[in-house]
Design a protein around this motif. Structure first.
Motif, PDB file in Angstrom:
ATOM      1  N   ARG A 116       1.796   3.889 -11.170  1.00  0.00           N
ATOM      2  CA  ARG A 116       1.579   2.450 -10.993  1.00  0.00           C
ATOM      3  C   ARG A 116       2.243   1.709 -12.143  1.00  0.00           C
ATOM      4  O   ARG A 116       2.745   2.323 -13.087  1.00  0.00           O
ATOM      5  CB  ARG A 116       0.078   2.117 -10.950  1.00  0.00           C
ATOM      6  N   LYS A 125      -7.837  -6.117  -5.618  1.00  0.00           N
ATOM      7  CA  LYS A 125      -6.989  -6.520  -6.743  1.00  0.00           C
ATOM      8  C   LYS A 125      -7.750  -7.356  -7.776  1.00  0.00           C
ATOM      9  O   LYS A 125      -7.565  -7.184  -8.985  1.00  0.00           O
ATOM     10  CB  LYS A 125      -5.800  -7.339  -6.218  1.00  0.00           C
ATOM     11  N   ARG A 160      -4.529   0.198  -2.831  1.00  0.00           N
ATOM     12  CA  ARG A 160      -3.902   1.235  -2.003  1.00  0.00           C
ATOM     13  C   ARG A 160      -4.957   2.050  -1.252  1.00  0.00           C
ATOM     14  O   ARG A 160      -4.844   2.288  -0.036  1.00  0.00           O
ATOM     15  CB  ARG A 160      -3.066   2.146  -2.897  1.00  0.00           C
ATOM     16  N   ASP A 183      -3.967  -1.601  -8.557  1.00  0.00           N
ATOM     17  CA  ASP A 183      -3.008  -1.014  -7.615  1.00  0.00           C
ATOM     18  C   ASP A 183      -3.642   0.154  -6.863  1.00  0.00           C
ATOM     19  O   ASP A 183      -3.505   0.269  -5.639  1.00  0.00           O
ATOM     20  CB  ASP A 183      -1.759  -0.536  -8.358  1.00  0.00           C
TER      21      ASP A 183
END
Length: 335
Positions: free
Chosen positions: A329, A175, A151, A147
């Protein structure tokens, strides 16, 4: 693992005979190859690992039933619309019938294409999230930063003018970059890099190749797999696995290289003692032009210094939790 017929065979038969049935895999085994087969052959829409959470299981059943009710209701509406359209065509047959019929057909086709496109995008993201849930049950806490990585990489890419298609590929690459570590031994993925033996370090350096091999056959992940394969290269040609140099490395891969190494430093994956955000940034800055692109490092500095709430994290014990705290997260438990 039933006698006579395994779960994947059962799911594939149900998929063939009752295609409208929603199929969910509930298993106590974390066999990734069997799970991939269940996705490809049995067409499962959800994956749940035993022991399950009762509330989540009930919620999944409720959502699935609601989806099926909505689907049935939608089919009834479509039947009604088709019937009304048929009457409308009859009433207006003499009013430019060919033009009206062509317009209706074109509109319906456009709607179907738009819906198919959205469904396809949603399935891609669900596919990735399913793999991530499998990965997180196997990988140590060093490599559960997908995450954060997505981001940061996406924010840097947007700030530096990366196009939408490359941004999506960068998102998937951030990811899934650690998926190749599923094939490594537990000791390698739970030990900081500088504490590994030379042989173990060489084994760890294989993960970009393994990740690429696992993902490149999927058309929607082919660009992401290229980024993953080259994100551990260096501008001076001393990276791995292929010793590529500056212009041979794509710009999205240069972004992921900075993000990956920054998170590894602050998460403790590189050294036994995790670095503070400031110390990690200083180490990254010292490697500009040899390891990393200057523009990407500058963008990372700006993000960290101006968006601390979403970038910086603190790892705490459950005893330190207070009411009102917000997790930065998703929380995943390996058990």
């Amino acid at each position: 693992r039933m006698p006579g017929m395994n779960g994947v065979e059962l799911l594939s038969i149900i998929a063939a005979k009752y295609p409208d049935t929603e199929r969910v895999l509930l298993t106590g085994y974390s066999d990734i190859e069997l799970t991939i087969e269940a996705i490809n052959v049995g067409g499962i829409s959800q994956y749940i690992q035993k022991p399950w959470n009762d509330e989540k299981l009930l919620s999944l059943v409720e959502k699935t039933l609601s989806y099926l009710d909505l689907k049935e209701h939608n089919e009834r509406l479509q039947d009604t619309v088709r019937s009304q359209n048929k009457q409308l065509k009859t009433f207006n047959q003499q009013l430019e019938e060919k033009v009206a019929k062509g317009t209706l057909a074109l509109t319906a086709t456009n709607r179907k294409l738009a819906k198919s496109s959205e469904d396809l995008k949603a399935s891609y993201h669900n596919f990735v999230e399913l793999f991530l849930s499998l990965m997180k049950s196997r990988l140590g806490h060093f490599y559960q930063d997908d995450d954060q990585a997505s981001r940061l990489a996406s924010a840097i890419g947007r700030s530096l003018g990366v196009g939408s298609d490359e941004l999506q590929a960068l998102h998937f690459a951030a990811k899934l970059r650690h998926i190749g570590m599923l094939e490594l031994e537990d000791e390698i993925i739970t030990t900081p890099y500088d504490q590994l033996s030379v042989v173990q370090q060489q084994q760890l350096k294989l993960y970009p190749i393994i990740s690429y091999d696992l993902l490149c056959s999927q058309p929607f992940l082919s660009e992401a797999s290229d980024i993953i394969l080259t994100h551990t290269e260096r501008l001076d040609g001393k990276g791995f696995p292929n010793k590529l140099m500056a212009d041979e490395i794509s710009f999205p891969a240069k972004i992921l290289a900075v993000v990956n190494d920054y998170l590894a430093l602050v998460n403790g994956a590189t050294m036994a003692e995790p670095l503070t955000s400031g110390d990690a940034l200083n180490m990254i800055y010292q490697r500009v032009d040899t390891h990393y692109a200057e523009a990407v490092v500058a963008a990372l500095f700006y993000l960290v210094e101006n968006d601390r709430h979403t970038v910086n994290e603190s790892r705490i014990e459950t005893s330190q939790l207070d009411p009102g705290m917000i997790l930065s997260r998703d929380f995943h438990n390996a058990n």
